[in-house]
Write a protein that holds these residues in place. Sequence first.
Motif, mmCIF file in Angstrom:
data_model
loop_
_atom_site.group_PDB
_atom_site.id
_atom_site.type_symbol
_atom_site.label_atom_id
_atom_site.label_comp_id
_atom_site.label_asym_id
_atom_site.label_seq_id
_atom_site.Cartn_x
_atom_site.Cartn_y
_atom_site.Cartn_z
ATOM 1 N N UNK A 98 0.808 -1.207 0.000
ATOM 2 C CA UNK A 98 0.000 0.000 0.000
ATOM 3 C C UNK A 98 0.845 1.264 0.000
ATOM 4 N N UNK A 99 0.210 2.409 0.226
ATOM 5 C CA UNK A 99 0.885 3.697 0.118
ATOM 6 C C UNK A 99 1.493 4.242 1.410
ATOM 7 N N UNK A 100 1.440 3.488 2.518
ATOM 8 C CA UNK A 100 1.921 4.051 3.780
ATOM 9 C C UNK A 100 3.392 4.454 3.686
ATOM 10 N N UNK A 101 3.718 5.569 4.317
ATOM 11 C CA UNK A 101 5.091 6.082 4.363
ATOM 12 C C UNK A 101 5.921 5.187 5.278
ATOM 13 N N UNK A 102 7.091 4.718 4.818
ATOM 14 C CA UNK A 102 7.911 3.840 5.655
ATOM 15 C C UNK A 102 8.356 4.479 6.973
ATOM 16 N N UNK A 103 8.530 5.786 6.990
ATOM 17 C CA UNK A 103 9.025 6.461 8.198
ATOM 18 C C UNK A 103 7.912 6.767 9.198
ATOM 19 N N UNK A 104 6.738 7.156 8.692
ATOM 20 C CA UNK A 104 5.665 7.609 9.591
ATOM 21 C C UNK A 104 4.511 6.619 9.724
ATOM 22 N N UNK A 105 4.467 5.643 8.832
ATOM 23 C CA UNK A 105 3.395 4.650 8.794
ATOM 24 C C UNK A 105 2.026 5.272 8.495
ATOM 25 N N UNK A 106 2.019 6.456 7.903
ATOM 26 C CA UNK A 106 0.773 7.116 7.527
ATOM 27 C C UNK A 106 0.633 7.128 6.009
ATOM 28 N N UNK A 107 -0.605 7.175 5.539
ATOM 29 C CA UNK A 107 -0.859 7.239 4.106
ATOM 30 C C UNK A 107 -0.907 8.700 3.667
ATOM 31 N N UNK A 108 -0.186 9.047 2.616
ATOM 32 C CA UNK A 108 -0.194 10.433 2.155
ATOM 33 C C UNK A 108 -1.573 10.852 1.687
ATOM 34 N N UNK A 109 -1.947 12.077 2.033
ATOM 35 C CA UNK A 109 -3.209 12.636 1.583
ATOM 36 C C UNK A 109 -4.426 12.266 2.411
ATOM 37 N N UNK A 110 -4.242 11.436 3.438
ATOM 38 C CA UNK A 110 -5.380 11.098 4.300
ATOM 39 C C UNK A 110 -5.717 12.278 5.213
ATOM 40 N N UNK A 111 -7.011 12.544 5.370
ATOM 41 C CA UNK A 111 -7.491 13.572 6.295
ATOM 42 C C UNK A 111 -8.501 12.901 7.216
ATOM 43 N N UNK A 112 -8.306 13.092 8.531
ATOM 44 C CA UNK A 112 -9.172 12.487 9.538
ATOM 45 C C UNK A 112 -9.914 13.571 10.312
ATOM 46 N N UNK A 113 -11.101 13.241 10.799
ATOM 47 C CA UNK A 113 -11.824 14.175 11.655
ATOM 48 C C UNK A 113 -11.316 14.039 13.097
ATOM 49 N N UNK A 114 -11.895 14.793 14.014
ATOM 50 C CA UNK A 114 -11.440 14.800 15.416
ATOM 51 C C UNK A 114 -11.579 13.437 16.094
ATOM 52 N N UNK A 115 -12.506 12.624 15.618
ATOM 53 C CA UNK A 115 -12.713 11.296 16.197
ATOM 54 C C UNK A 115 -11.810 10.239 15.566
ATOM 55 N N UNK A 116 -10.996 10.652 14.608
ATOM 56 C CA UNK A 116 -10.082 9.722 13.948
ATOM 57 C C UNK A 116 -10.668 8.994 12.758
ATOM 58 N N UNK A 117 -11.836 9.419 12.294
ATOM 59 C CA UNK A 117 -12.470 8.800 11.132
ATOM 60 C C UNK A 117 -11.926 9.435 9.848
ATOM 61 N N UNK A 118 -11.590 8.594 8.876
ATOM 62 C CA UNK A 118 -11.104 9.083 7.596
ATOM 63 C C UNK A 118 -12.220 9.829 6.881
ATOM 64 N N UNK A 119 -11.949 11.090 6.504
ATOM 65 C CA UNK A 119 -12.969 11.883 5.820
ATOM 66 C C UNK A 119 -12.616 12.157 4.356
ATOM 67 N N UNK A 120 -11.336 12.100 4.014
ATOM 68 C CA UNK A 120 -10.939 12.268 2.618
ATOM 69 C C UNK A 120 -9.519 11.735 2.420
ATOM 70 N N UNK A 121 -9.185 11.522 1.143
ATOM 71 C CA UNK A 121 -7.848 11.038 0.795
ATOM 72 C C UNK A 121 -7.523 11.529 -0.604
ATOM 73 N N UNK A 122 -6.259 11.452 -0.953
ATOM 74 C CA UNK A 122 -5.779 11.888 -2.266
ATOM 75 C C UNK A 122 -5.294 10.656 -3.017
ATOM 76 N N UNK A 123 -6.082 10.178 -3.981
ATOM 77 C CA UNK A 123 -5.723 8.953 -4.698
ATOM 78 C C UNK A 123 -4.452 9.128 -5.526
#
Length: 143
Positions: free
Chosen positions: A34-59
Amino acid sequence: MSTAGIHSDAAPKPVGHYPHARRVGSLLFLSGIGPRDPATNTAPGNVFDREGKLVSYDIALQTRSVFDNVERVLASCGATWANVVDVTVFLTDMERDFQTYNALWAEKFPDAANAPCRTTVGITQLPAPIAIEFKCTAVLGDA
């Protein structure tokens, strides 16, 4: 013939208990990458709300990151994209994302005759908050 699992320190850690790849003879099988960053373990372009729910991403960002992560695993196995013969692509929103991902694929492989074979599958979700994942098979020289 060795079939030991291959782990790449340059790629993001798998989200489960499996290797990045396994070589069997001249074939190299990559687990889903997948697209997760090796250093941060996060996916680029993901945006989460205050509750941690994914609300948007950049394909587009995620697609480019998958290309990079596959390249990292391939390099750790002594291979390149030129060795890849087949790719299964998983998209969590085929209708929304296929056109963008397909255009980026065409940039990566401008000559369709020399591109890997490809199957694209629409799925409801992946095991991490990502929108795209590649499963690849490559052919290497004899061990």
